[in-house]
Design an enzyme around this catalytic site. Structure first.
Site, PDB file in Angstrom:
ATOM      1  N   THR A 132       0.578   8.930  58.012  1.00  0.00           N
ATOM      2  CA  THR A 132       0.410   7.741  57.069  1.00  0.00           C
ATOM      3  C   THR A 132      -0.373   6.690  57.377  1.00  0.00           C
ATOM      4  O   THR A 132      -0.718   6.379  58.659  1.00  0.00           O
ATOM      5  CB  THR A 132       1.849   7.288  56.803  1.00  0.00           C
ATOM      6  OG1 THR A 132       1.676   6.031  55.912  1.00  0.00           O
ATOM      7  CG2 THR A 132       2.637   6.856  58.072  1.00  0.00           C
ATOM      8  N   TYR A 157       9.482   2.705  60.480  1.00  0.00           N
ATOM      9  CA  TYR A 157       8.959   3.947  60.075  1.00  0.00           C
ATOM     10  C   TYR A 157       7.716   4.023  60.626  1.00  0.00           C
ATOM     11  O   TYR A 157       7.177   5.023  61.226  1.00  0.00           O
ATOM     12  CB  TYR A 157       9.098   3.668  58.599  1.00  0.00           C
ATOM     13  CG  TYR A 157       8.230   5.008  57.907  1.00  0.00           C
ATOM     14  CD1 TYR A 157       8.171   6.349  58.182  1.00  0.00           C
ATOM     15  CD2 TYR A 157       6.870   4.597  56.949  1.00  0.00           C
ATOM     16  CE1 TYR A 157       7.567   7.326  57.791  1.00  0.00           C
ATOM     17  CE2 TYR A 157       5.983   5.420  56.651  1.00  0.00           C
ATOM     18  CZ  TYR A 157       6.466   7.000  56.739  1.00  0.00           C
ATOM     19  OH  TYR A 157       5.453   7.832  56.208  1.00  0.00           O
ATOM     20  N   ALA A 159       6.021   2.427  62.987  1.00  0.00           N
ATOM     21  CA  ALA A 159       6.031   2.670  64.307  1.00  0.00           C
ATOM     22  C   ALA A 159       6.376   4.025  64.765  1.00  0.00           C
ATOM     23  O   ALA A 159       5.783   4.647  65.803  1.00  0.00           O
ATOM     24  CB  ALA A 159       7.156   1.582  65.067  1.00  0.00           C
ATOM     25  N   LYS A 161       5.984   6.731  63.242  1.00  0.00           N
ATOM     26  CA  LYS A 161       4.989   7.554  62.641  1.00  0.00           C
ATOM     27  C   LYS A 161       3.529   7.509  63.820  1.00  0.00           C
ATOM     28  O   LYS A 161       3.021   8.379  64.449  1.00  0.00           O
ATOM     29  CB  LYS A 161       4.536   7.373  61.530  1.00  0.00           C
ATOM     30  CG  LYS A 161       5.358   7.938  60.450  1.00  0.00           C
ATOM     31  CD  LYS A 161       5.537   9.442  60.457  1.00  0.00           C
ATOM     32  CE  LYS A 161       4.529  10.132  59.771  1.00  0.00           C
ATOM     33  NZ  LYS A 161       4.868  11.682  59.752  1.00  0.00           N
ATOM     34  N   ASN A 256       1.936  -4.076  43.079  1.00  0.00           N
ATOM     35  CA  ASN A 256       3.106  -3.323  42.666  1.00  0.00           C
ATOM     36  C   ASN A 256       3.297  -3.802  41.227  1.00  0.00           C
ATOM     37  O   ASN A 256       3.677  -3.247  40.342  1.00  0.00           O
ATOM     38  CB  ASN A 256       4.039  -3.900  43.670  1.00  0.00           C
ATOM     39  CG  ASN A 256       4.022  -3.003  44.856  1.00  0.00           C
ATOM     40  OD1 ASN A 256       3.458  -1.950  44.953  1.00  0.00           O
ATOM     41  ND2 ASN A 256       4.797  -3.547  45.778  1.00  0.00           N
TER      42      ASN A 256
HETATM   43  P1  NAD Z   1       9.977  13.437  52.220  1.00  0.00           P
HETATM   44  O1  NAD Z   1      11.093  12.314  52.846  1.00  0.00           O
HETATM   45  O2  NAD Z   1      10.281  13.557  50.606  1.00  0.00           O
HETATM   46  O3  NAD Z   1      10.489  14.591  52.801  1.00  0.00           O
HETATM   47  C1  NAD Z   1      10.861  14.908  54.190  1.00  0.00           C
HETATM   48  C2  NAD Z   1      11.184  16.215  54.537  1.00  0.00           C
HETATM   49  O4  NAD Z   1      11.467  16.321  55.921  1.00  0.00           O
HETATM   50  C3  NAD Z   1      12.580  16.753  53.595  1.00  0.00           C
HETATM   51  O5  NAD Z   1      12.665  17.775  53.024  1.00  0.00           O
HETATM   52  C4  NAD Z   1      13.688  16.644  54.784  1.00  0.00           C
HETATM   53  O6  NAD Z   1      14.859  17.428  54.706  1.00  0.00           O
HETATM   54  C5  NAD Z   1      12.927  17.026  56.103  1.00  0.00           C
HETATM   55  N1  NAD Z   1      13.177  16.637  57.409  1.00  0.00           N
HETATM   56  C6  NAD Z   1      13.743  15.403  57.711  1.00  0.00           C
HETATM   57  N2  NAD Z   1      14.437  15.425  59.006  1.00  0.00           N
HETATM   58  C7  NAD Z   1      14.265  16.590  59.538  1.00  0.00           C
HETATM   59  C8  NAD Z   1      14.662  17.410  60.541  1.00  0.00           C
HETATM   60  N3  NAD Z   1      15.047  16.577  61.790  1.00  0.00           N
HETATM   61  N4  NAD Z   1      14.258  18.663  60.669  1.00  0.00           N
HETATM   62  C9  NAD Z   1      13.804  19.247  59.788  1.00  0.00           C
HETATM   63  N5  NAD Z   1      13.453  18.734  58.631  1.00  0.00           N
HETATM   64  C10 NAD Z   1      13.654  17.550  58.490  1.00  0.00           C
HETATM   65  O7  NAD Z   1       8.999  12.996  52.943  1.00  0.00           O
HETATM   66  P2  NAD Z   1       7.500  13.013  52.004  1.00  0.00           P
HETATM   67  O8  NAD Z   1       7.213  11.825  51.249  1.00  0.00           O
HETATM   68  O9  NAD Z   1       7.158  14.470  51.569  1.00  0.00           O
HETATM   69  O10 NAD Z   1       6.507  12.920  53.346  1.00  0.00           O
HETATM   70  C11 NAD Z   1       6.375  14.086  54.079  1.00  0.00           C
HETATM   71  C12 NAD Z   1       5.318  13.567  55.283  1.00  0.00           C
HETATM   72  O11 NAD Z   1       4.179  12.821  54.932  1.00  0.00           O
HETATM   73  C13 NAD Z   1       6.055  12.795  56.162  1.00  0.00           C
HETATM   74  O12 NAD Z   1       5.565  12.919  57.589  1.00  0.00           O
HETATM   75  C14 NAD Z   1       5.608  11.104  55.802  1.00  0.00           C
HETATM   76  O13 NAD Z   1       5.293  10.215  57.002  1.00  0.00           O
HETATM   77  C15 NAD Z   1       4.011  11.849  55.484  1.00  0.00           C
HETATM   78  N6  NAD Z   1       3.321  10.929  54.451  1.00  0.00           N
HETATM   79  C16 NAD Z   1       4.146  10.223  53.402  1.00  0.00           C
HETATM   80  C17 NAD Z   1       3.279   9.583  52.363  1.00  0.00           C
HETATM   81  C18 NAD Z   1       4.109   9.236  50.822  1.00  0.00           C
HETATM   82  O14 NAD Z   1       3.557   8.530  50.061  1.00  0.00           O
HETATM   83  N7  NAD Z   1       5.134   9.936  50.736  1.00  0.00           N
HETATM   84  C19 NAD Z   1       1.971   9.102  52.436  1.00  0.00           C
HETATM   85  C20 NAD Z   1       1.478   9.563  53.721  1.00  0.00           C
HETATM   86  C21 NAD Z   1       2.072  10.356  54.490  1.00  0.00           C
HETATM   87  P1  TYD Z   2       7.543   2.525  48.556  1.00  0.00           P
HETATM   88  O1  TYD Z   2       7.451   3.503  47.188  1.00  0.00           O
HETATM   89  O2  TYD Z   2       8.938   2.265  49.514  1.00  0.00           O
HETATM   90  O3  TYD Z   2       6.454   3.174  49.649  1.00  0.00           O
HETATM   91  P2  TYD Z   2       5.998   2.253  50.692  1.00  0.00           P
HETATM   92  O4  TYD Z   2       6.934   1.123  51.328  1.00  0.00           O
HETATM   93  O5  TYD Z   2       5.815   3.228  51.825  1.00  0.00           O
HETATM   94  O6  TYD Z   2       4.594   1.742  50.373  1.00  0.00           O
HETATM   95  O7  TYD Z   2       7.319   1.075  48.025  1.00  0.00           O
HETATM   96  C1  TYD Z   2       5.824   0.861  47.419  1.00  0.00           C
HETATM   97  C2  TYD Z   2       5.724  -0.498  47.060  1.00  0.00           C
HETATM   98  O8  TYD Z   2       6.552  -0.861  46.001  1.00  0.00           O
HETATM   99  C3  TYD Z   2       6.053  -1.430  48.558  1.00  0.00           C
HETATM  100  O9  TYD Z   2       5.218  -2.434  48.566  1.00  0.00           O
HETATM  101  C4  TYD Z   2       7.675  -1.888  48.238  1.00  0.00           C
HETATM  102  C5  TYD Z   2       7.692  -1.933  46.766  1.00  0.00           C
HETATM  103  N1  TYD Z   2       9.008  -1.645  46.155  1.00  0.00           N
HETATM  104  C6  TYD Z   2       9.330  -2.550  45.190  1.00  0.00           C
HETATM  105  O10 TYD Z   2       9.089  -3.579  44.924  1.00  0.00           O
HETATM  106  N2  TYD Z   2      10.750  -2.282  44.552  1.00  0.00           N
HETATM  107  C7  TYD Z   2      11.399  -1.281  45.013  1.00  0.00           C
HETATM  108  O11 TYD Z   2      12.569  -0.730  44.612  1.00  0.00           O
HETATM  109  C8  TYD Z   2      10.652  -0.253  46.037  1.00  0.00           C
HETATM  110  C9  TYD Z   2      11.530   0.987  46.304  1.00  0.00           C
HETATM  111  C10 TYD Z   2       9.637  -0.392  46.508  1.00  0.00           C
END
Ligand code: NAD
Ligand code: TYD
Length: 351
Positions: A132, A157, A159, A161, A256
């Site tokens: 991330t 989180y 930290a 990653k 936001n």
């Molecule tokens: P998510 O929380 O939707 O999915 C995480 C998945 O990992 C789930 O299916 C969960 O069951 C599985 N999981 C959790 N713990 C596990 C374990 N101990 N063993 C096996 N499986 C396990 O997450 P996401 O938003 O799809 O993110 C996926 C990856 O991308 C993460 O590494 C996250 O740090 C990274 N990422 C996410 C975003 C974002 O905006 N969501 C942005 C940049 C990077």
């Molecule tokens: P989020 O989707 O949790 O992603 P991240 O914290 O990883 O960026 O949140 C996106 C932004 O929205 C973040 O600045 C926190 C804010 N936020 C709210 O204002 N209200 C909410 O209920 C949530 C979940 C997030």
């Protein structure tokens, strides 16, 4: 011979889009989706592809080193795309331990197993760690994160990653493990668990519940449509250079509050409500502890070196996303209630 690719966290939000893309685009690959199915993992996300012959689901925990080693013994895995993680900042504030376990120890188990099983035969192997932009910390009003920006994570989180990124780089430097890493900005789109901002807002708007805006809503995020992230992952997995890091972003910064207002208007439009109805649900609440002010990505390296760029304009992506959640309100209710577990029982327990 089929090429075995292990995708971890494939039942989650981003992972499900990556699994679908790889299963559909690469019939010569056997895709092993390893997922623990925590609250964030949902096999319903993959029900359109789960009977395809080049797809295998394995339920398991990356923090269990015996299990991870057995997986490498069972399948001749040549590539890993590692997405499994605890991913929500707010949960990392209330329960940091699970982030340390999964994101740090889990990544260690995987990378160590890959090193042990690929020893002496690294050619053609690849360990791709998905990370991330939050590892870089928080920006002020100007500037962009580049691949050489120093790490400065601010939440448990980010930290955790950052720590896993360092481990992966250390295994490249020390053991010559063929690794690539990417750091991406905030994703949005179908199948995101409704604890994250956009699906949470859509869910609440549907039920006429307040939209909780942390602080003054002035924090800035760069948003990327999830399928564009999946296409970047595809490009990096196949064409990225070992040992390199690639930043991925949407070139799409929003405060936001502006994002939430835009979202309210799209929801009103799609639900046929009078414009302005949803905005009345906006409610300012206590700020998140240690809330990062701004994330913004310089993605020129992946654009220049690998020819990737985002395909979707935000307006289009937001409209598609709202339409998907409104059409799939059952999915939203199921993941909120945990009823999807029944789907898992039905689908996999009898096999
Ligand atoms: P998510 O929380 O939707 O999915 C995480 C998945 O990992 C789930 O299916 C969960 O069951 C599985 N999981 C959790 N713990 C596990 C374990 N101990 N063993 C096996 N499986 C396990 O997450 P996401 O938003 O799809 O993110 C996926 C990856 O991308 C993460 O590494 C996250 O740090 C990274 N990422 C996410 C975003 C974002 O905006 N969501 C942005 C940049 C990077
Ligand atoms: P989020 O989707 O949790 O992603 P991240 O914290 O990883 O960026 O949140 C996106 C932004 O929205 C973040 O600045 C926190 C804010 N936020 C709210 O204002 N209200 C909410 O209920 C949530 C979940 C997030």
């Amino acid at each position: 011979m089929k090429k075995y690719i292990l995708i971890t966290g494939g039942a989650g939000f981003i992972g499900s889009h990556v699994v679908r893309r790889f299963v559909k685009n690469y019939p010569d690959y056997q895709i092993i989706n390893l997922d623990l199915l925590t609250y964030a993992g949902n096999l319903e996300n993959l029900k359109d592809i789960d009977t395809l012959p080049n797809y295998t689901f394995v339920k398991g925990d990356i923090t269990d080193s015996d299990f991870v080693n057995k997986l490498f013994e069972t399948y001749p895995i040549e590539g890993v795309v590692h997405l499994a993680a605890e991913s929500h900042v707010d949960r990392s504030i209330t329960d940091p331990a699970s982030f340390i376990r999964t994101n740090i120890f889990g990544t260690f188990n995987l990378i160590h197993a890959a090193k042990e099983h690929w020893k002496g035969a690294m050619e053609g192997k690849r360990f791709y760690h998905i990370s991330t932009d939050e590892v870089y910390g928080s920006l002020g009003a100007t500037g962009l994160f580049t691949e050489t920006t120093s790490y400065d994570p601010q939440s448990p989180y980010s930290a955790s990653k950052a720590s896993s990124d360092h481990l992966v780089r250390a295994y490249h430097n020390t053991f010559h493990l063929p690794v690539v890493i990417s750091n991406c900005s905030n994703n949005y789109g179908p199948n995101q668990f409704p604890e994250k901002l956009i699906p949470l807002c859509i869910h609440n708007l549907q039920h006429n519940k307040p939209i909780p805006v942390y602080g003054k809503g002035e924090n800035i995020r760069d948003w990327l449509y999830v399928e564009d992230h999946a296409s970047a992952i595809d490009v990096i997995f196949h064409n990225g250079v070992n040992g390199e890091t690639y930043n991925i972003g949407g070139i799409n910064e929003w405060t936001n509050i502006d994002l939430i207002r835009a979202l309210c208007d799209v929801v009103d439009q799609q639900l046929g409500r009078a414009q302005g109805t949803s905005r009345q649900l906006i409610t300012f609440v206590k700020d998140r502890a240690g809330h990062d002010l701004r994330y913004a990505i310089d993605s020129s390296k992946i654009q220049r070196e690998l020819g990737w760029k985002p395909s979707l304009q935000f307006e289009e992506g937001l409209a598609k996303t709202v339409a998907w959640y409104l059409k799939n309100s059952e999915w939203l209710e199921n993941v909120s209630s945990g009823a999807y577990e029944k789907y898992y029982e039905k689908q996999y327990h009898q096999r």
